[in-house]
Structure formats: C-alpha cells, structure tokens
Design a protein around this motif. Structure first.
Motif, PDB file in Angstrom:
ATOM      1  N   GLY A 158       3.163  -0.923  -4.095  1.00  0.00           N
ATOM      2  CA  GLY A 158       4.477  -0.910  -3.464  1.00  0.00           C
ATOM      3  C   GLY A 158       4.439  -0.420  -2.021  1.00  0.00           C
ATOM      4  O   GLY A 158       5.445  -0.407  -1.331  1.00  0.00           O
ATOM      5  N   LYS A 159       3.288   0.009  -1.561  1.00  0.00           N
ATOM      6  CA  LYS A 159       3.114   0.454  -0.188  1.00  0.00           C
ATOM      7  C   LYS A 159       1.628   0.490   0.144  1.00  0.00           C
ATOM      8  O   LYS A 159       0.831   0.562  -0.790  1.00  0.00           O
ATOM      9  N   PRO A 160       1.228   0.449   1.369  1.00  0.00           N
ATOM     10  CA  PRO A 160       2.027   0.174   2.556  1.00  0.00           C
ATOM     11  C   PRO A 160       2.528  -1.271   2.551  1.00  0.00           C
ATOM     12  O   PRO A 160       2.119  -2.069   1.712  1.00  0.00           O
ATOM     13  N   SER A 161       3.396  -1.580   3.501  1.00  0.00           N
ATOM     14  CA  SER A 161       4.041  -2.891   3.514  1.00  0.00           C
ATOM     15  C   SER A 161       3.060  -3.985   3.922  1.00  0.00           C
ATOM     16  O   SER A 161       2.027  -3.714   4.540  1.00  0.00           O
ATOM     17  N   LEU A 162       3.442  -5.219   3.591  1.00  0.00           N
ATOM     18  CA  LEU A 162       2.621  -6.369   3.941  1.00  0.00           C
ATOM     19  C   LEU A 162       2.432  -6.447   5.461  1.00  0.00           C
ATOM     20  O   LEU A 162       1.341  -6.753   5.952  1.00  0.00           O
ATOM     21  N   THR A 174     -14.928  -1.891   4.449  1.00  0.00           N
ATOM     22  CA  THR A 174     -13.901  -2.438   5.343  1.00  0.00           C
ATOM     23  C   THR A 174     -12.557  -2.481   4.630  1.00  0.00           C
ATOM     24  O   THR A 174     -11.518  -2.188   5.230  1.00  0.00           O
ATOM     25  N   SER A 175     -12.559  -2.822   3.333  1.00  0.00           N
ATOM     26  CA  SER A 175     -11.309  -2.785   2.556  1.00  0.00           C
ATOM     27  C   SER A 175     -10.672  -1.412   2.661  1.00  0.00           C
ATOM     28  O   SER A 175      -9.483  -1.283   2.974  1.00  0.00           O
ATOM     29  N   SER A 176     -11.462  -0.383   2.403  1.00  0.00           N
ATOM     30  CA  SER A 176     -10.881   0.966   2.373  1.00  0.00           C
ATOM     31  C   SER A 176     -10.434   1.377   3.776  1.00  0.00           C
ATOM     32  O   SER A 176      -9.394   2.001   3.944  1.00  0.00           O
ATOM     33  N   GLU A 177     -11.183   0.964   4.795  1.00  0.00           N
ATOM     34  CA  GLU A 177     -10.801   1.346   6.167  1.00  0.00           C
ATOM     35  C   GLU A 177      -9.523   0.643   6.618  1.00  0.00           C
ATOM     36  O   GLU A 177      -8.673   1.247   7.277  1.00  0.00           O
ATOM     37  N   VAL A 178      -9.396  -0.632   6.261  1.00  0.00           N
ATOM     38  CA  VAL A 178      -8.205  -1.382   6.674  1.00  0.00           C
ATOM     39  C   VAL A 178      -6.963  -0.826   5.964  1.00  0.00           C
ATOM     40  O   VAL A 178      -5.907  -0.661   6.576  1.00  0.00           O
ATOM     41  N   LEU A 179      -7.105  -0.484   4.695  1.00  0.00           N
ATOM     42  CA  LEU A 179      -5.955   0.076   3.983  1.00  0.00           C
ATOM     43  C   LEU A 179      -5.611   1.469   4.526  1.00  0.00           C
ATOM     44  O   LEU A 179      -4.431   1.821   4.636  1.00  0.00           O
ATOM     45  N   ALA A 180      -6.638   2.232   4.894  1.00  0.00           N
ATOM     46  CA  ALA A 180      -6.404   3.550   5.500  1.00  0.00           C
ATOM     47  C   ALA A 180      -5.617   3.384   6.796  1.00  0.00           C
ATOM     48  O   ALA A 180      -4.691   4.150   7.088  1.00  0.00           O
ATOM     49  N   SER A 181      -5.966   2.377   7.551  1.00  0.00           N
ATOM     50  CA  SER A 181      -5.296   2.119   8.825  1.00  0.00           C
ATOM     51  C   SER A 181      -3.850   1.663   8.594  1.00  0.00           C
ATOM     52  O   SER A 181      -2.927   2.113   9.283  1.00  0.00           O
ATOM     53  N   ALA A 182      -3.652   0.788   7.593  1.00  0.00           N
ATOM     54  CA  ALA A 182      -2.295   0.315   7.276  1.00  0.00           C
ATOM     55  C   ALA A 182      -1.412   1.488   6.839  1.00  0.00           C
ATOM     56  O   ALA A 182      -0.246   1.592   7.244  1.00  0.00           O
ATOM     57  N   GLN A 241      -1.041  -6.486   7.468  1.00  0.00           N
ATOM     58  CA  GLN A 241      -1.422  -7.591   8.359  1.00  0.00           C
ATOM     59  C   GLN A 241      -1.790  -7.092   9.748  1.00  0.00           C
ATOM     60  O   GLN A 241      -2.745  -7.562  10.363  1.00  0.00           O
ATOM     61  N   GLU A 242      -1.050  -6.115  10.216  1.00  0.00           N
ATOM     62  CA  GLU A 242      -1.338  -5.526  11.529  1.00  0.00           C
ATOM     63  C   GLU A 242      -2.730  -4.890  11.525  1.00  0.00           C
ATOM     64  O   GLU A 242      -3.516  -5.055  12.462  1.00  0.00           O
ATOM     65  N   ALA A 243      -3.030  -4.167  10.426  1.00  0.00           N
ATOM     66  CA  ALA A 243      -4.340  -3.506  10.308  1.00  0.00           C
ATOM     67  C   ALA A 243      -5.469  -4.530  10.236  1.00  0.00           C
ATOM     68  O   ALA A 243      -6.540  -4.327  10.803  1.00  0.00           O
ATOM     69  N   VAL A 244      -5.217  -5.641   9.545  1.00  0.00           N
ATOM     70  CA  VAL A 244      -6.230  -6.705   9.451  1.00  0.00           C
ATOM     71  C   VAL A 244      -6.503  -7.275  10.839  1.00  0.00           C
ATOM     72  O   VAL A 244      -7.649  -7.465  11.245  1.00  0.00           O
ATOM     73  N   LYS A 245      -5.427  -7.514  11.590  1.00  0.00           N
ATOM     74  CA  LYS A 245      -5.566  -8.082  12.939  1.00  0.00           C
ATOM     75  C   LYS A 245      -6.366  -7.150  13.847  1.00  0.00           C
ATOM     76  O   LYS A 245      -7.121  -7.600  14.704  1.00  0.00           O
ATOM     77  N   GLU A 246      -6.194  -5.859  13.666  1.00  0.00           N
ATOM     78  CA  GLU A 246      -6.925  -4.902  14.510  1.00  0.00           C
ATOM     79  C   GLU A 246      -8.405  -4.825  14.156  1.00  0.00           C
ATOM     80  O   GLU A 246      -9.245  -4.614  15.013  1.00  0.00           O
ATOM     81  N   LYS A 247      -8.680  -5.015  12.865  1.00  0.00           N
ATOM     82  CA  LYS A 247     -10.062  -4.814  12.411  1.00  0.00           C
ATOM     83  C   LYS A 247     -10.922  -6.056  12.638  1.00  0.00           C
ATOM     84  O   LYS A 247     -12.087  -5.962  13.006  1.00  0.00           O
ATOM     85  N   LEU A 248     -10.334  -7.231  12.389  1.00  0.00           N
ATOM     86  CA  LEU A 248     -11.122  -8.462  12.443  1.00  0.00           C
ATOM     87  C   LEU A 248     -10.921  -9.196  13.762  1.00  0.00           C
ATOM     88  O   LEU A 248      -9.931  -8.992  14.455  1.00  0.00           O
ATOM     89  N   THR A 249     -11.884 -10.050  14.086  1.00  0.00           N
ATOM     90  CA  THR A 249     -11.753 -10.858  15.292  1.00  0.00           C
ATOM     91  C   THR A 249     -12.126 -12.304  14.963  1.00  0.00           C
ATOM     92  O   THR A 249     -12.715 -12.585  13.922  1.00  0.00           O
ATOM     93  N   GLY A 250     -11.748 -13.215  15.836  1.00  0.00           N
ATOM     94  CA  GLY A 250     -12.148 -14.612  15.705  1.00  0.00           C
ATOM     95  C   GLY A 250     -11.261 -15.410  14.782  1.00  0.00           C
ATOM     96  O   GLY A 250     -10.157 -15.000  14.433  1.00  0.00           O
TER      97      GLY A 250
END
Lengths: 193, 401
Positions: free
Chosen positions: A153-157, A16-24, A161-170
C-alpha cells in the motif's frame, strides 16, 4: 519498523531492488536502509538483499534473517538450502516471482512464525514481454517492486517510478516503468498459510 | 519533509558515495588512489564526477596505497585541496606516509572504510585497521551513519586547514555496515559548503616558498616539533566543538562535538562505543531504560584528539562505565578502553570500569547482544561490587581472558 528480505541470484539485481524501494520510501519522508549480504557474491548463486523502512531514524545496522516480508525473485531458489535461513514473522508476507496458483506450495517451504499472506506475480513473463532481457536473463528486479508496493500500500506508484528513473539510464527506463505498472496490476493474492 | 532549506537535496546513497559527495562538495582538486582491492566505490564515484565534469579535479591513479598518499602529499604541499580513501591492508601499506604527512603539518583528508586485518583473509568490518593509526598524529573521527559521514568529511577539510591546527584528518566508517549500505543523505548546497570551509589554507607551499622539507634536525628541534603537534591536537578540541555547533546553525545538524551523548544526563551506568554499532547500542539503551535501568551511551566521535574532559565528567558521575572496543591491542586492552581509563587515572572514585572486546572480524553484534552484555555486567556489579576488567564477547557469550 518494516524489515524485508529480497532473495535472488547473484547478478539478478536484488540489491538494486532494495535500493530503489529505499529511495522511493525516502521520497515520501520515510527513513530507509538498503544493503546486500555482507560478503562476496558469485553470479548465479543465491544472494540476499535487505531493506529497512521506518518513520523514525533507523538506529539498527547489520543483517537480519527474521523479516516482515520475503520477496523471492527466482522460484528455483526454493530448491536450495539458503532460503532456510529466513523466518517470516507472524502476519508477514511472501511474494514470489512465479505463475499464478503456484505460490502457496512454494511458500510452505519458508519458515514462518505464524499466519503469512502469500502473493505471486509472473515477473519473468512481464520482463520478457517488455524486452527486459539482458544476456539471456529476464530483468525482474524492477517489475517485482510494482507488485510489492501494491501489497504494502506504500510507497506510491509515482514515488517508485521516480526512483526507477533516477536509478536506471538508457532505453530500459521506459520498459521498466511499464513493467512496474503491469506487475502492480497483476499481482495475485494466493491466500494465507 | 526534506528540511527547511529548499536547496537541500535528499538522496539515498551508500556510505562510500556519501564520502565521495562530501569530497565533491568540498571541491577537492586532487584525488590520488590505488584503484584496485581493497579500494572502495568512493574513488569510483569521484572518477565519475570528474568524468562528467561535475568535479574539476585531477585524479592520479598509482601503483600502491603507499604511492597514493605520497601523491596526495605532493599535491597538498603544492597548495591543492587533496583527498584519498583506502581500507584495511591498503591503509597499513600507507602507514609510513601517514606519519610523514602529519609531522609535515600539511592539511589533507582521507576516508578510511574500516575492515579487519588478515590473516586469515577476511573482508568484514571492525576497527583494527583504523585504530592501528592512532599514534600517527592525524585527527581521527568516526561516523555512525551515512549522513554523519558526509558531515564529518566536510568538517574535516575545515578543521585540517585551520591555522591553529594544520594537521591531516582521517574519517572512519565501517565497510558493509555503512560503506555498502544505502540510506537517505541530505546534500547541502555546494556554495554553502565552500563558504563554510573557506579558501585552501596551509602553513607553507613548495610553489610559493623556497623551503626545505624533511631535512635533518637536531633531537631538541625534533622534540619541539612533536610537542607542537601535541599542542595543536589539544587546541583542535575547542575548534572541533565550535565547528560542530557552527555547522549545526548553517546546515541543521550538530552532533555534540567530540562525543555524542544519548541519555547520559541521569545515567548511573555509561556505555562507550564508536561507529555504526552505537545505533544498535542505543536501541539496547532504550530497552534497558524500559526496565527502569538508568543507562546512557557516550558515542566517541573523535579518537584523536581524545575527548578526555567530556569522558572524565561522565565517568565521575557514573557507578559503572562499560567500554566497547571493536579492536584489540593484543596483550593489553581495547584501545578505546585504554584512553578512557587514562582519562581518570588521577581521580578518586567508587565506580568501576569494564572493557568489552566484541565484533572482531565482522562478527555481527545486535541490540539484543548489547542488552545481554550490559545487563550481565550491571547485575554482577550490583550484587558483588566487582566486575571483570577485560571481557570478550564471542558466540553469544561473555567470557574472560
């Protein structure tokens, strides 16, 4: 092309770490590729997840064990032989979830092609402080990304955060967002080895 | 950054999810699947779409893959746009129905997340399961990345339901390498996808027509039916090329039809591949070209119908053709090689052909491996004028049989 390896335990959420960073990264126009070790995984056993990020289309497929960066989600993994599979390239980084000041000693156990920058972040403490604990496991896989993007230094915070919001729920979403910011601010440069 | 059309949504997703999104965008009405191993997350994602109401479809869970395809057949002959997905031994278990389906000339789409066949027990990808279906009368395509897989599935519905074809289509993607790997995928707007595919079309319907299917037929009539299938396959080539170009105009992605050429134009040596490792082979082409070696890659996107015209033209202009197979017809050659070789059977030429069998059982083949294999063969050809016809790449070494 940037190639990163996440090393964790089965169930810890390294994939999930790698997927969320890929998405960001994708949100900022980068091409990316995230995947887990090709094979069956067991809960608690050492696992690998992989991430490629590039400005142009990524043509390479498959696993790699020579990387620009190694992210270790559990310092206990330094006691297992699996970490010996990884080689960090010259000028690469090693980020470890551990207490401040511990990083260099642990990082010397990793194979390196040249000078490597070592960083630490106490993601376990951050997770516990933010109630990110599930079945007794501190959920370090999102906070550690906050530390990682600060180093890179990238991607931005905000993209993260946007990628985290898309991946996780609740209700874990808000806590994770806070934990990501804290890890971003608390990542510690241990020096070069 | 995300494309000219603002409606296009970019999401990072696995190949399995790309297939599920494509089926949803194509508004499948019936999904039938065996939900246990070796099933993939394709059907899991489709169930989520159905549960959330994003996709209005019926999902039929059955006790085996054999029944899964039978249920898809039942839904399809009754007029539904139907879909299933499977892998490896599940695909083999369906084999009887795979033949029945195409001979009944009923349109449908199936995704195959390709994996090797046991024993020994092995969950890693190669093309053994997929290529085992090459004589079944299905149109068979294979993607190189998750975006292409999504595009192939959408186009598969259109091709399958075209009255000049009326054959089922299977779309292949490797397990793990694409199926389990997340990459950015642009999702086209659903309305545009539906306009592109059009209304469901099929040659007959058991709801509307009083007909008998699968009845006893004379040998001559049977033969005619099979001859008509072969003609439909040949006709589908032009349609596939046309649809690929049209899709490009609407959605901005066109791949070149039945094959995708990478630096073929001035090439003295042509490499043939299929699937995700074609990307690694392209990296190898780049490295070899930097050394001044004029080599290009033809990626086979459709195995059935086989692009013999395109391939013939490429080989006739090349000194050496190297065909990479990720499966083998034991006792013969790799199946892609057999078709490539047959494409030039009546042509007089100076050049040579080589078949490399590699990556079986999920063995990782990197761009460095491709460089090594290609360089070795080119050097041997240039110095001795001869090359070994069939070679195995194993343990980092090129070896004969």
């Amino acid at each position: 092309m940037l190639e990163l390896i996440f090393h964790g335990r089965g169930g810890q959420g390294a994939v999930t770490s790698s997927e969320v960073l890929a998405s960001a990264a994708s949100k900022e126009g980068y091409q990316s590729q995230a995947f887990s070790f090709f094979g069956a995984e067991r809960r608690g056993a050492p696992v690998f997840a992989f991430l490629r990020i590039d400005e142009k289309k990524i043509l390479k497929h498959g696993m790699f064990f020579k990387a620009d960066g190694l992210i270790v989600l559990d310092k206990g993994l330094f006691n297992f032989p699996d970490i010996g599979k990884v080689t960090v390239k010259k000028g690469g980084i090693i980020l470890i979830n551990t207490e401040k000041g511990n990083g260099k000693t642990l990082a010397t156990k990793v194979k390196r092609e040249g000078t490597t920058k070592v960083f630490s972040v106490n993601a376990t403490k951050i997770a516990i402080d933010h109630d990110l604990v599930l079945a007794g496991w501190p959920l370090v896989n999102m906070p550690i990304l906050g530390a990682l993007i600060k180093i890179m230094g990238k991607p931005s915070l905000s993209s993260l955060q946007e990628a985290v919001k898309e991946k996780l729920t609740g209700k874990m979403v808000e806590s994770n967002l806070e934990a990501v910011v804290r890890a971003f601010n608390e990542v510690y440069y241990e020096g070069e080895i | 950054m995300i494309g000219q059309n603002k409606q296009i949504e970019r999401k990072v997703m696995t190949g399995n999810h790309a297939v599920a999104y494509a089926a949803k965008l194509s508004r499948v009405q019936v999904v039938s699947a065996y939900p246990i191993t070796p099933q993939t997350s394709i059907v899991e994602k489709l169930s989520e779409f159905i549960e959330s109401g994003e996709l209005k479809a019926n999902i039929i869970k059955v006790e085996s893959e054999h029944s899964a395809l039978a249920a898809v057949y039942g839904a399809a002959i009754a007029g539904a746009r139907a879909f299933t997905a499977t892998s490896s031994h599940g695909l083999l278990y369906m084999h009887e129905w795979i033949h029945w389906f195409s001979r009944a000339r009923i349109p449908a789409v199936m995704a195959v997340v390709s994996r090797t066949i046991g024993p020994p027990w092995n969950i890693w990808p190669d093309h053994s399961d997929f290529m085992d279906q090459r004589d079944t009368g299905w149109i068979m395509s294979f993607g190189m990345d998750n975006q292409e897989v999504l595009d192939l599935v959408i186009q598969a519905f259109r091709i399958s339901e075209d009255p000049s074809v009326f054959l089922p289509v299977m779309v292949g993607l490797e397990g793990f390498i694409l199926g389990g790997t997340a990459m950015p995928v642009d999702l086209p707007p659903e309305e545009e996808v539906i306009t592109f595919i059009g209304e469901r079309k099929q040659p007959y319907s058991v709801v509307e027509d009083r007909i008998s299917i699968g009845n006893l037929t004379s040998p001559e009539d049977t033969e005619e039916i099979f001859m008509e299938m072969q003609k439909a396959m040949e006709r589908s080539k032009e349609l596939i090329r046309k649809i690929d170009a049209e899709y490009g105009k609407i959605f901005g992605r066109s791949y070149g039809g039945l094959i995708n050429c990478y630096k073929c134009e001035d090439s003295k040596y042509i490499i043939f591949t299929m699937g995700a490792w074609s990307g690694d082979a392209m990296e190898a082409i780049e490295a070899l070209r930097e050394e001044g070696i004029k080599v290009g890659l033809a990626r086979i996107r459709y195995v059935r119908p086989f692009p013999r015209e395109e391939i013939r033209e490429l080989i006739m202009n090349a000194k050496l053709g190297i065909v990479f197979d990720r499966s083998i017809s034991f006792g013969s050659y790799g199946p892609l090689f057999e078709d490539v070789a047959a494409s030039i059977a009546n042509d007089k030429r100076e050049g040579k052909l080589v078949n490399i069998v590699a990556g079986l059982g999920g063995v990782n083949v990197t761009s460095e491996d491709f460089v090594k294999i290609i360089e070795k063969n080119i050097n041997k050809f240039e110095s001795e004028g001869e090359v070994e016809l069939l070679q195995w790449y194993h343990g980092g070494e090129v070896m004969g049989y």
